[in-house]
Design an enzyme around this catalytic site. Structure first.
Site, PDB file in Angstrom:
ATOM      1  CE  LYS A 116      -4.513 -17.153 -30.780  1.00 23.61           C
ATOM      2  NZ  LYS A 116      -4.846 -15.737 -30.623  1.00 23.61           N
ATOM      3  CD  GLU A 200      -4.910 -15.838 -38.233  1.00 21.34           C
ATOM      4  OE1 GLU A 200      -4.479 -14.674 -38.232  1.00 21.34           O
ATOM      5  OE2 GLU A 200      -5.621 -16.304 -37.327  1.00 21.34           O
ATOM      6  CG  HIS A 235       2.650  -9.849 -32.438  1.00 15.24           C
ATOM      7  ND1 HIS A 235       2.315  -9.183 -33.597  1.00 15.24           N
ATOM      8  CD2 HIS A 235       3.626 -10.707 -32.788  1.00 15.24           C
ATOM      9  CE1 HIS A 235       3.069  -9.616 -34.578  1.00 15.24           C
ATOM     10  NE2 HIS A 235       3.881 -10.539 -34.120  1.00 15.24           N
ATOM     11  NE  ARG A 292      -7.908 -12.043 -21.096  1.00 13.89           N
ATOM     12  CZ  ARG A 292      -7.440 -11.027 -21.804  1.00 13.89           C
ATOM     13  NH1 ARG A 292      -7.806  -9.790 -21.495  1.00 13.89           N
ATOM     14  NH2 ARG A 292      -6.625 -11.205 -22.819  1.00 13.89           N
TER      15      ARG A 292
HETATM   16  P1  ADP Z   1      -2.699 -13.430 -29.049  1.00 17.72           P
HETATM   17  O1  ADP Z   1      -3.927 -14.222 -28.683  1.00 17.72           O
HETATM   18  O2  ADP Z   1      -1.424 -14.191 -28.895  1.00 17.72           O
HETATM   19  O3  ADP Z   1      -2.669 -12.057 -28.431  1.00 17.72           O
HETATM   20  P2  ADP Z   1      -3.906 -12.436 -31.497  1.00 17.72           P
HETATM   21  O4  ADP Z   1      -4.465 -13.365 -32.493  1.00 17.72           O
HETATM   22  O5  ADP Z   1      -4.879 -11.726 -30.603  1.00 17.72           O
HETATM   23  O6  ADP Z   1      -2.807 -13.190 -30.625  1.00 17.72           O
HETATM   24  O7  ADP Z   1      -3.018 -11.343 -32.233  1.00 17.72           O
HETATM   25  C1  ADP Z   1      -2.228 -10.396 -31.529  1.00 17.72           C
HETATM   26  C2  ADP Z   1      -1.665  -9.366 -32.493  1.00 17.72           C
HETATM   27  O8  ADP Z   1      -0.858 -10.016 -33.484  1.00 17.72           O
HETATM   28  C3  ADP Z   1      -2.708  -8.607 -33.313  1.00 17.72           C
HETATM   29  O9  ADP Z   1      -3.233  -7.494 -32.619  1.00 17.72           O
HETATM   30  C4  ADP Z   1      -1.889  -8.188 -34.520  1.00 17.72           C
HETATM   31  O10 ADP Z   1      -1.046  -7.107 -34.226  1.00 17.72           O
HETATM   32  C5  ADP Z   1      -1.005  -9.398 -34.756  1.00 17.72           C
HETATM   33  N1  ADP Z   1      -1.646 -10.357 -35.703  1.00 17.72           N
HETATM   34  C6  ADP Z   1      -2.337 -11.472 -35.399  1.00 17.72           C
HETATM   35  N2  ADP Z   1      -2.770 -12.104 -36.512  1.00 17.72           N
HETATM   36  C7  ADP Z   1      -2.349 -11.361 -37.558  1.00 17.72           C
HETATM   37  C8  ADP Z   1      -2.469 -11.490 -38.989  1.00 17.72           C
HETATM   38  N3  ADP Z   1      -3.088 -12.523 -39.554  1.00 17.72           N
HETATM   39  N4  ADP Z   1      -1.908 -10.517 -39.745  1.00 17.72           N
HETATM   40  C9  ADP Z   1      -1.242  -9.467 -39.203  1.00 17.72           C
HETATM   41  N5  ADP Z   1      -1.077  -9.308 -37.869  1.00 17.72           N
HETATM   42  C10 ADP Z   1      -1.619 -10.235 -37.044  1.00 17.72           C
END
Ligand code: ADP
Length: 501
Positions: A116, A200, A235, A292
């Site tokens: 990431k 973040e 999430h 993917r």
């Molecule tokens: P993963 O790869 O573990 O699925 P992601 O980065 O894709 O993680 O995030 C998954 C979910 O987590 C997002 O759709 C959102 O709901 C929440 N999320 C991730 N980063 C943030 C952020 N900075 N602020 C608020 N919610 C977040």
């Protein structure tokens, strides 16, 4: 030309990929574990080969065995589906080294975007807006505190190698930093073997909007519009739709163009998804790229009329995209409900067992992608998704009415499913009016989840305790299976999931 494809996956996604293979006159090769001997993907395939025992690390994750079967069966290509080895660059590399085609991006792109922090660096260079935060890992809670003082609480601790919502912790106040940092780190280490954590800004009540892209190896990249995936539990996506009720044409074009830029910046080839968070002022921020086919790809298929698996295969075979951006038209509205074998009235515990009665919904605008039928057993070893129910309507209201009807028609007896939860959700006014955010479920349902309040050590102790109770009960019951041990077994499984065992 690709004539035979091995599908390195199981369940609904394996069947879905094989369906396109059949339409294209391509032979499909299934692989399966001992728990899946009579599974639908095995029955559907033109050929099927046993991989090994039920646990995924002895079957669906054994790279050498999968490649050996691909070669033995004469397959030209491997489709990884989603999950298992789909985003493993070593697997993609090994597939290519063995003279086979990997239906997905290049191994180095998978590796780059799987980190990431590396992805954030690339996107920032390409002027893609990223969620405010760090591009380097932190090594102490002091750094986290400093960051929080700069951007303000809440902040989000995230695993660099993250996926599936693992290794992510929200910190709302200074006193929580230490504990959350240690928890995120150990979760990341056990889930990914990589404990790097970065920070973040935690956006309050954002919407999750992602853009589907297609890219060929000649530098042509197009986008297929957005999917809104804001309805999430811990999430993890539960319901997805396209178009998003909040995205208008101008925003779609802007986000679409940004996704195309993101794909070009990372040298992306094949189908991919660029995920963004959209804040309450309609500012969007890059989250990550999923390298993917997504679980939720059918909603895009229904509103564009395209078959994404077919596009993936053609791109992997070296063909040029046959469509330009101007050829992409959107028709109507599509919604997907993930049908999990989980009990919504019991903390969403996985519900395993035999499906003794099964009838899928049908009729206008209904699509079911499933991996199970009557008499099948849902094993405990894998992700509990059993099907995806997707409805299409000329507009969102019609897609919702059809979904409600289809949920009522769906008959699955023998195991608990998430269907009653979906039914409740589709009655909510905020859902019907499209007033969504990633906090929707938390706000509209009682999310009091005792398990999440425990530390990992406590969870391990609890799991051991449940094992002991289970053992003594089984002994006492001497031979007959009561309800109790089954419940306990589910609890252990849930604990194990939480502690990544
Ligand atoms: P993963 O790869 O573990 O699925 P992601 O980065 O894709 O993680 O995030 C998954 C979910 O987590 C997002 O759709 C959102 O709901 C929440 N999320 C991730 N980063 C943030 C952020 N900075 N602020 C608020 N919610 C977040």
């Amino acid at each position: 030309m690709i004539k035979k494809i091995l599908i390195a996956n199981r369940g609904e996604i394996a069947v879905r990929i094989m369906r396109t293979c059949r339409e294209m006159g391509i032979h499909s090769v299934a692989v399966y574990s001992e728990a899946d001997q009579t599974a639908r993907h095995v029955v559907y395939a033109d050929e099927a080969y046993l991989l090994g025992p039920a646990p995924a690390n002895e079957s669906y994750l054994v790279i050498d065995k999968i490649i050996e079967i691909a070669k033995k069966s004469g397959a030209d290509a491997i489709h990884p589906g989603y999950g298992f080895l789909a985003e493993n660059p070593i697997f993609a590399q090994r597939v290519e080294e063995n003279g086979l085609i990997f239906i997905g991006p290049k191994p180095k792109t998978i590796a780059l975007l799987g980190d990431k922090m590396a992805a954030r660096q690339i996107m920032e260079k390409a002027n893609v807006p990223i969620v405010p935060g760090m591009k380097e890992p932190i090594s102490s809670t002091q750094e986290a505190l400093q960051f929080a003082q700069e951007v303000g609480f809440p902040i989000l601790l995230k695993a660099a190698a993250g996926g599936g919502g693992k290794g992510m912790r929200v910190v709302r106040q200074e006193s929580e930093i230490e504990e959350m940092f240690l928890r995120a780190q150990s979760e990341a280490q056990s889930a990914f073997g990589d404990k790097r954590i970065y920070l973040e800004k935690y956006l309050e009540k954002p919407r999750h909007i992602e853009i589907q892209i297609l890219a060929d190896r000649y530098g042509n990249v197009i986008h297929l519009g957005e999917r809104e995936c804001s309805i999430q539990r811990r999430h993890q996506k539960v319901i997805e739709e396209s178009p998003s009720p909040i995205v208008d044409e101008a925003l779609r074009n802007k986000m679409g163009q940004t996704a195309v830029t993101a794909a070009k910046a990372s040298g992306y080839v094949n189908a991919g998804t660029v995920e963004f968070l959209l804040d309450q002022d309609n500012n969007f921020y890059f989250l990550e790229v999923n390298t993917r086919l997504q679980v939720e790809h059918p909603v895009t298929e229904l509103i564009t009329g395209l078959d994404l698996v077919r596009e993936q295969i053609l791109i992997a075979a070296g063909e040029k995209l046959s469509l330009g951006q101007e050829d992409i038209q959107f028709h109507g509205h599509a919604i997907e409900c993930r049908i999990y074998a989980e009990d919504p009235d019991n903390e969403f515990m996985p519900s395993v067992g035999t499906i003794f009665n099964y009838r899928e919904p049908g009729g206008p605008g209904v699509r079911v992608d499933s991996g199970f039928s009557r008499g099948d057993t849902v094993p405990i070893y894998y992700d509990p998704i059993i099907a995806k129910l997707i409805t299409w309507g000329q507009n969102r209201d019609q897609a919702i009415s059809r979904m409600k009807r289809a949920l009522d028609e769906y008959v699955i007896h023998g195991i608990q499913t998430i269907i009653p939860f979906h039914r409740r959700l589709f009655e909510l006014k905020d859902f019907v009016t499209g007033n969504l955010s990633t906090h929707f479920i938390q706000e509209h349902f009682d999310q009091s989840n005792e398990l999440e309040r425990f530390s990992e050590e406590e969870l391990q102790a609890l799991a051991a305790l449940v094992c002991a109770v289970d053992y003594s009960e089984k002994k006492r019951a001497s031979g007959f299976i009561s309800q109790k041990p089954i419940q306990n077994w589910k609890m252990i499984q849930r604990y194990c999931q939480l502690i990544n065992r």
